[in-house]
Enzyme design. Sequence first.
Site, short mmCIF file in Angstrom:
data_model
loop_
_atom_site.label_atom_id
_atom_site.label_comp_id
_atom_site.label_asym_id
_atom_site.label_seq_id
_atom_site.Cartn_x
_atom_site.Cartn_y
_atom_site.Cartn_z
N ASP A 69 0.76 -1.23 0.20
CA ASP A 69 -0.33 0.16 0.15
C ASP A 69 0.68 1.95 0.01
O ASP A 69 1.88 1.14 0.72
CB ASP A 69 -0.91 0.09 1.21
CG ASP A 69 -1.74 0.84 1.29
OD1 ASP A 69 -2.26 1.46 -0.24
OD2 ASP A 69 -2.50 1.83 2.13
N HIS A 127 3.24 3.11 -9.28
CA HIS A 127 3.31 2.06 -9.33
C HIS A 127 4.03 1.47 -10.22
O HIS A 127 4.46 -0.01 -9.10
CB HIS A 127 1.67 1.67 -10.41
CG HIS A 127 0.01 1.82 -9.59
ND1 HIS A 127 -0.01 1.81 -8.56
CD2 HIS A 127 -0.94 3.04 -10.69
CE1 HIS A 127 -1.44 1.85 -7.64
NE2 HIS A 127 -1.54 2.78 -9.19
N LEU A 135 11.46 -20.00 -4.52
CA LEU A 135 10.13 -19.42 -3.53
C LEU A 135 9.13 -19.34 -4.26
O LEU A 135 9.17 -19.83 -5.14
CB LEU A 135 10.60 -17.90 -3.23
CG LEU A 135 9.40 -17.51 -3.10
CD1 LEU A 135 9.18 -17.08 -1.36
CD2 LEU A 135 10.15 -15.83 -2.97
#
Length: 244
Positions: A24, A41, A135
């Site tokens: 956020d 972004h 991962l």
Amino acid sequence: MDGSYYKQMIDLDRLPKHIAIIMDGNGRWAKSRKKSRTYGHKAGSKALEKVLNAADALGISHLTVYAFSTENWQRPKDEVDSLMNLLRNYLKKYLRDSDKNNIKIDILGDKTKLDNDIQEQIRELEIKTSGKSGLNLHIALNYGSRDEMIRAVRKMGQDILESKLNADSIDQDTISMYLDTKNIPDPDLLIRTSGEQRLSNFLLWQIAYSELYFCDKLWPDFDDNDLYKAIYEFQNRNRRFGLI
């Protein structure tokens, strides 16, 4: 204390298996620099690269990031279009880089609402990385926890009608297997940046016993050192899971 301190203090034998992140603050970060939200972004995607590489190097098994929610469609069209184009570029990059790393990628959420070319990129990426053993990166796209639960209930209802599921046998494990996160362990640690302290319809079922960590930094400023600090704090909490 700087980030290197926290990295040195981390117990590698007690790492969280699964970290979820609400990324956020991209818009506010851009606004503070008198730039467009798109600029924020893009900076946020670079921050994700840093955190992703740090988590992989540390040995974290699962990382789930909230990239685009079911509510984000209500944002201005130009911002949504920009986010979708950024997503396209992000998926292309991971397709190119998939031979160089050992990261497995899958997408959570209702993919049917995404453009066809994005859906095809997702399918290709999930297939291409399916055999990776490093991962596990789970990207939540067009995801909302309430939407996920509605879809799960509909699937269960259909299976009951088709005699594939006995209603009396439904328990917590049954519900978990109908969610987007089936076969993924629940998050041990949830991180939210930007100082906001709410869950925003993210993994509501899965984080029932997760440790919550709220960071004042806006997402583009969050880096590997901040990740180490969050893990260090996680390791210094007493998790009781409702027991004493």
